[in-house]
Design a protein around this motif. Sequence first.
Motif, PDB file in Angstrom:
ATOM      1  N   ASP A 110      12.479  42.498 -27.592  1.00  0.00           N
ATOM      2  CA  ASP A 110      12.975  41.976 -28.822  1.00  0.00           C
ATOM      3  C   ASP A 110      13.476  42.931 -29.856  1.00  0.00           C
ATOM      4  N   LEU A 111      14.614  42.984 -29.800  1.00  0.00           N
ATOM      5  CA  LEU A 111      15.494  44.135 -30.497  1.00  0.00           C
ATOM      6  C   LEU A 111      14.966  44.126 -31.998  1.00  0.00           C
ATOM      7  N   GLU A 112      15.020  42.826 -32.611  1.00  0.00           N
ATOM      8  CA  GLU A 112      14.741  42.536 -33.845  1.00  0.00           C
ATOM      9  C   GLU A 112      13.377  43.221 -34.320  1.00  0.00           C
ATOM     10  N   GLU A 113      12.567  43.152 -33.466  1.00  0.00           N
ATOM     11  CA  GLU A 113      11.090  43.515 -33.954  1.00  0.00           C
ATOM     12  C   GLU A 113      10.877  45.063 -33.556  1.00  0.00           C
TER      13      GLU A 113
ATOM     14  N   MET B  52      13.514  47.135 -34.005  1.00  0.00           N
ATOM     15  CA  MET B  52      14.248  47.599 -35.352  1.00  0.00           C
ATOM     16  C   MET B  52      13.437  47.391 -36.679  1.00  0.00           C
ATOM     17  N   GLU B  53      12.617  46.349 -36.717  1.00  0.00           N
ATOM     18  CA  GLU B  53      11.803  46.473 -37.974  1.00  0.00           C
ATOM     19  C   GLU B  53      10.621  47.037 -38.023  1.00  0.00           C
TER      20      GLU B  53
ATOM     21  N   ASP C  57      21.373  50.356 -34.946  1.00  0.00           N
ATOM     22  CA  ASP C  57      22.645  49.698 -35.108  1.00  0.00           C
ATOM     23  C   ASP C  57      22.200  48.686 -33.798  1.00  0.00           C
ATOM     24  N   SER C  58      22.411  47.230 -33.969  1.00  0.00           N
ATOM     25  CA  SER C  58      21.832  46.356 -32.860  1.00  0.00           C
ATOM     26  C   SER C  58      22.923  46.500 -31.884  1.00  0.00           C
TER      27      SER C  58
ATOM     28  N   LYS D 213      22.426  47.751 -27.812  1.00  0.00           N
ATOM     29  CA  LYS D 213      22.752  46.885 -26.701  1.00  0.00           C
ATOM     30  C   LYS D 213      23.575  47.428 -25.797  1.00  0.00           C
TER      31      LYS D 213
ATOM     32  N   ASN E  81      25.779  36.209 -29.723  1.00  0.00           N
ATOM     33  CA  ASN E  81      24.567  35.685 -29.184  1.00  0.00           C
ATOM     34  C   ASN E  81      24.889  35.517 -27.761  1.00  0.00           C
TER      35      ASN E  81
ATOM     36  N   GLU F 292      10.189  30.741 -29.183  1.00  0.00           N
ATOM     37  CA  GLU F 292      11.747  31.454 -29.781  1.00  0.00           C
ATOM     38  C   GLU F 292      12.502  30.549 -30.483  1.00  0.00           C
TER      39      GLU F 292
END
Length: 502
Positions: free
Chosen positions: A206-209, A211-212, A235-236, A240, A251, A463
């Motif tokens: 989970d890239l968002e978590e 990065m957070e 930077d997402s 990736k 997406n 999700e």
Amino acid sequence: MHEKGEVLVEVKDMCKNFGVTVALNHVDITIRRGEIRGLIGENGSGKSTVSSIIAGIQPATSGEMFYKGKPWKPSTSLEAVKQGIGMIVQEAGTIENITVAENIFLGNYEAFKNGVFMNKAKMNAEAAKALEKIGVTTINPALPTRVYDMQDRKLIEIAGTMYNNPDLFVVDETTTALSQSGRTILYNLMHRAANENRAVVFISHDLEELMEHCDTLTILRDGVIIDNMEKKDFDSNDIKHKMVGREIKGNYYRVDKDEYSSEVVLKADCITTMNALLCFDLELHQGEILGIGGLSECGMHELGKALYGLEEVVDGQVVLTKTGTVVKNAQTAFKNKMGYVSKNRDTESLELNASIAANIQSTGLDKNRLFGPFLSFRKERRYAKLQVDSLAIKCVNMLQPVKALSGGNKQKVVFGKWIADDADILILDCPTRGVDIGVKAAMYQLIYQMKQKGKSIIMISEEMPELIGMSDRLLVIRDGKVNGEFYRKDGYDQHKLIECMI
């Protein structure tokens, strides 16, 4: 007192081979006190391998490690635990037939022994303290672990790992087994460890978590370190691209609003189960992707099992409307071209000790017969190889045991079983749990292709982006009942969905 930023673990020139497969190729990693270091990469990139070597679960083929400034070569995970390294493994890390307390203190019973006897009351009391320490008060330490679901078992494992305040806390793909409340508990523990000048290694797809919550991020690809990034440089799209070696933007979900047939293929008529569902109604149409969402204990996972005949329906019935067949058990479901992908793939969807080929072939016994009870080796091989090739399952060969595969490749094997069987109705419970960005994209494409072929799919997921991105219609469950119904053609409002869930 240790200084913040002091090197805690150093890995130098590490290699790990599994036969001819190179899992790690001259890897260097430095982990410092006070940081949460994320590891990200596609399935099979080496994230879990390097972490498990640090934690004493397996040895390296070559290279060296240093821990607290001294050479580090643990012979067992128990040795690592005693030296202050705790790891939450990706899959099941508890033993179901012993008590919660016995799991929490597994391998560390000496403090509770009185001669040859075990002081169970003392152990249970201490286990309760360990659970309370991480913020859990709803689990009874005296009960066998098997009575608890996947999330609670993972919390039990976390409690055991955090009991001794490890200097290095390794979290391997753990959040996929947790609801939002469970994830909040874990995030708090990670940040507390970092604030107390310990260190955390956080592995996630989970890239968002990542990065957070992470201060630094290490990207692996094919067993090689591609980059180490500081938070300010996250930077997402860049991450990736470095993960998969090609450009990935936007997406992975559907962009169409294609309709589905009005023909109903599966109907749940006021079904009630022992603990989860109460007079639950559902209709699935041909060519429809029906999303099922809700909070972790809303009953959605039990619904999937009930529809496939794996959970007893005490009232009402599940009916295949084309034939009028009542689905009373999994045998009936399978014979009528239904497939089921469980959230818990290792214990419910796969035979880990069997080969990749044997797992895929398990759905094709009737198709691969030579005559009578005899099977055609050639047909079986072709049946399995088609899925290994088309799904790009990363393996040495088809005879490799499934247990040797990464999480994403295991999930591909599960999908391969049902694609090979050409199931008309598929029930997918958290189908992309624990898989990387590239595999997710491939699975979403497969699901959409099946829809286009007229297959009917129930997608159960925790999700929200996945449900919104893939569903034609979305049912939100709360307390075992439908609490909201939404349609892709109208556009999904995430706030309204969440309101229905809580």
